[in-house]
Design an enzyme around this catalytic site. Structure first.
Site, PDB file in Angstrom:
ATOM      1  N   ASP A  93      55.933  92.855  35.200  1.00 56.67           N
ATOM      2  CA  ASP A  93      54.823  93.078  36.114  1.00 56.67           C
ATOM      3  C   ASP A  93      54.812  94.572  36.455  1.00 56.67           C
ATOM      4  O   ASP A  93      55.673  95.319  36.002  1.00 56.67           O
ATOM      5  CB  ASP A  93      54.959  92.195  37.358  1.00 56.67           C
ATOM      6  CG  ASP A  93      56.230  92.485  38.136  1.00 56.67           C
ATOM      7  OD1 ASP A  93      56.960  93.445  37.800  1.00 56.67           O
ATOM      8  OD2 ASP A  93      56.513  91.749  39.094  1.00 56.67           O
ATOM      9  N   ASP A 265      53.592  82.486  34.818  1.00 52.23           N
ATOM     10  CA  ASP A 265      54.978  82.812  35.179  1.00 52.23           C
ATOM     11  C   ASP A 265      55.153  82.428  36.641  1.00 52.23           C
ATOM     12  O   ASP A 265      54.184  82.399  37.397  1.00 52.23           O
ATOM     13  CB  ASP A 265      55.254  84.318  35.066  1.00 52.23           C
ATOM     14  CG  ASP A 265      54.789  85.054  36.300  1.00 52.23           C
ATOM     15  OD1 ASP A 265      53.560  85.293  36.413  1.00 52.23           O
ATOM     16  OD2 ASP A 265      55.600  85.339  37.195  1.00 52.23           O
ATOM     17  N   CYS A 303      64.860  62.924  29.620  1.00 50.10           N
ATOM     18  CA  CYS A 303      64.911  64.383  29.455  1.00 50.10           C
ATOM     19  C   CYS A 303      65.968  64.741  28.417  1.00 50.10           C
ATOM     20  O   CYS A 303      67.049  64.163  28.397  1.00 50.10           O
ATOM     21  CB  CYS A 303      65.223  65.047  30.789  1.00 50.10           C
ATOM     22  SG  CYS A 303      65.361  66.847  30.666  1.00 50.10           S
ATOM     23  N   CYS A 305      67.470  67.734  28.163  1.00 45.99           N
ATOM     24  CA  CYS A 305      68.242  68.925  28.527  1.00 45.99           C
ATOM     25  C   CYS A 305      69.738  68.606  28.598  1.00 45.99           C
ATOM     26  O   CYS A 305      70.135  67.440  28.715  1.00 45.99           O
ATOM     27  CB  CYS A 305      67.757  69.515  29.847  1.00 45.99           C
ATOM     28  SG  CYS A 305      68.489  68.807  31.331  1.00 45.99           S
ATOM     29  N   CYS A 308      70.807  66.547  31.775  1.00 43.93           N
ATOM     30  CA  CYS A 308      70.473  65.120  31.765  1.00 43.93           C
ATOM     31  C   CYS A 308      71.232  64.366  30.678  1.00 43.93           C
ATOM     32  O   CYS A 308      71.516  63.176  30.828  1.00 43.93           O
ATOM     33  CB  CYS A 308      68.967  64.931  31.597  1.00 43.93           C
ATOM     34  SG  CYS A 308      68.042  65.491  33.036  1.00 43.93           S
ATOM     35  N   HIS A 334      67.938  72.206  33.910  1.00 48.11           N
ATOM     36  CA  HIS A 334      66.975  71.102  33.868  1.00 48.11           C
ATOM     37  C   HIS A 334      65.560  71.568  34.195  1.00 48.11           C
ATOM     38  O   HIS A 334      64.614  71.230  33.483  1.00 48.11           O
ATOM     39  CB  HIS A 334      67.361  69.960  34.814  1.00 48.11           C
ATOM     40  CG  HIS A 334      66.255  68.963  34.946  1.00 48.11           C
ATOM     41  ND1 HIS A 334      66.008  68.006  33.984  1.00 48.11           N
ATOM     42  CD2 HIS A 334      65.262  68.842  35.866  1.00 48.11           C
ATOM     43  CE1 HIS A 334      64.914  67.326  34.322  1.00 48.11           C
ATOM     44  NE2 HIS A 334      64.454  67.807  35.458  1.00 48.11           N
TER      45      HIS A 334
HETATM   46 ZN   LIG Z   1      66.958  67.374  32.249  1.00 45.69          ZN
END
Ligand SMILES: [Zn+2]
Length: 387
Positions: A93, A265, A303, A305, A308, A334
């Site tokens: 930015d 963002d 999920c 990730c 998880c 996550h």
């Molecule tokens: Zn997750």
């Protein structure tokens, strides 16, 4: 656009757009969300975590990096990419938003803005030329013009700020010389259609390779924000990327994509993760709540990730309650993955031409956090000393 950049608009579904922005550090499949690494670091994550989540683009903050450690040092150490070890696309930015929201004793004149550092009180002066020098030294793929962030609901202030912002945009354009960096213009004008129109029209005469919509998610209501997007998106050229700055609530992203925005963002997913607010398709889950104390399930059943796939809700709650550093990291892994997965689903729906259905299904299931809670969280965040 220069030889270093190419924007491909693949498909439209209503006003929503499926596109790719090619940059010197790789392509950004859009709609895309960029996690924020204020100090050249997405807090608690490593570049390999970001890669694993599927992040294409990372944002860093010019104001913070200019103050500490300084753009000259970062330039010497290979620019932001070399300095932080992230070799994908990056965006900075202009620092304008932080000067107007964070710095002390701000004083504005036609040539620029004087302020005192929130860290040590030292005096600094940002002009359009100075900010271009800093962003070109930092070396992200995408840089932003210096603009003035007015309160979105004050017409007179916005009108006055807009003219100066336009003069600053012209000066940024002249001062910006790096061909391997794209400089985006920023449409301002608060919630006022005539001002947004004037801003979009003026900026297009400068022919920027991309356009941001600034001055939203800073105090207006959601309907006001969506109405402003309804007015502003059609004013922007179809063959350039559109970036909605500072917006990252999942429901806002889904609504903004519907209206024709390509890029986002926000600090929200990473910031709230550190407070134990974890994103799920049903809304935010506060992992610190007592109901999760013995819950053996993963945070989100479907999920992919690392968090998880590996830990139970009970274990995550324990880490947060005990103040373990890992809690912040596992929560952030996550939330960033959740955002990337949301963007993948959005792009898949656009590819399939089913975005309207995706939007209704998402909004029906996702429970939006109460405005009062959001406001309180925002106030607490703004009042907090920054590091
Ligand atoms: Zn997750």
């Amino acid at each position: 656009m220069s030889n270093f950049f190419r924007f491909d608009l693949h498909k439209m579904d209503g006003a929503a757009r499926l596109s790719t922005l090619h940059t010197p550090h790789g392509p950004i499949e859009m709609p895309a969300f960029a996690p924020v690494g204020t100090l050249a670091n997405v807090k608690t994550l490593e570049p390999r975590d970001l890669q694993e989540a599927g992040c294409a683009l990372i944002l860093a903050n010019t104001y913070h990096l200019y103050l500490r450690p300084g753009h000259a040092l970062i330039q010497k150490l290979g620019g932001l990419h070399g300095f932080m070890g992230w070799h994908g696309p990056m965006l900075t930015d202009s620092g304008g938003f932080q000067v107007f929201s964070l710095a002390h004793q701000r004083k504005l004149d036609e040539n620029g803005v004087t302020f005192r550092s929130h860290i040590d009180g030292s005096a600094h002066y940002f002009t359009p030329e100075k900010v271009m020098e800093i962003e070109q030294a930092l070396g992200p793929d995408i840089a932003m013009v210096l603009d003035e962030c007015a309160e979105p609901l004050n017409y007179a202030y916005n009108q006055q700020a807009l003219e100066r912002t336009h003069r600053w945009a012209e000066r940024c354009k002249v001062a910006h010389t790096r061909a391997d960096q794209a400089l985006f213009g920023i449409v301002q004008g608060g919630i006022f259609p005539d001002l947004r129109q004037a801003s979009a029209q003026f900026l297009q005469t400068l022919d920027f390779p991309g356009y941001a919509i600034g001055g939203l998610a800073v105090g207006e209501t959601k309907p006001e924000m969506y109405a402003t997007l309804d007015v502003t998106c059609p004013l922007l050229p179809t063959d350039k990327p559109r970036y909605l700055m500072g917006v990252g609530a999942p429901e806002d992203i889904v609504e903004a994509v519907y209206r024709g925005v390509d890029l986002f963002d926000c600090v929200l997913p990473t910031r709230i993760a550190r407070n134990g607010a974890l994103l799920t398709p049903d809304g935010r889950l506060n992992i610190k709540n007592a109901q999760y104390a013995t819950d053996p399930r993963p945070l989100q059943e479907d999920c992919g990730c690392y968090t998880c796939r590996t830990f139970s809700r009970a274990y995550l709650r324990h880490l947060y309650k005990a103040g373990e550093i890992s809690a912040l990291r596992f929560g952030t892994i996550h939330n960033v993955y959740f955002m990337m997965e949301l963007m993948r689903q959005i792009r898949a729906a656009l590819q399939a031409g089913t975005y309207a259905d995706f939007r209704s299904a998402f909004l029906q299931r996702y429970q939006i956090t109460n405005q009062a809670v959001r406001h309180e969280q925002r106030e607490r965040y703004l009042a907090r000393p920054r590091s």
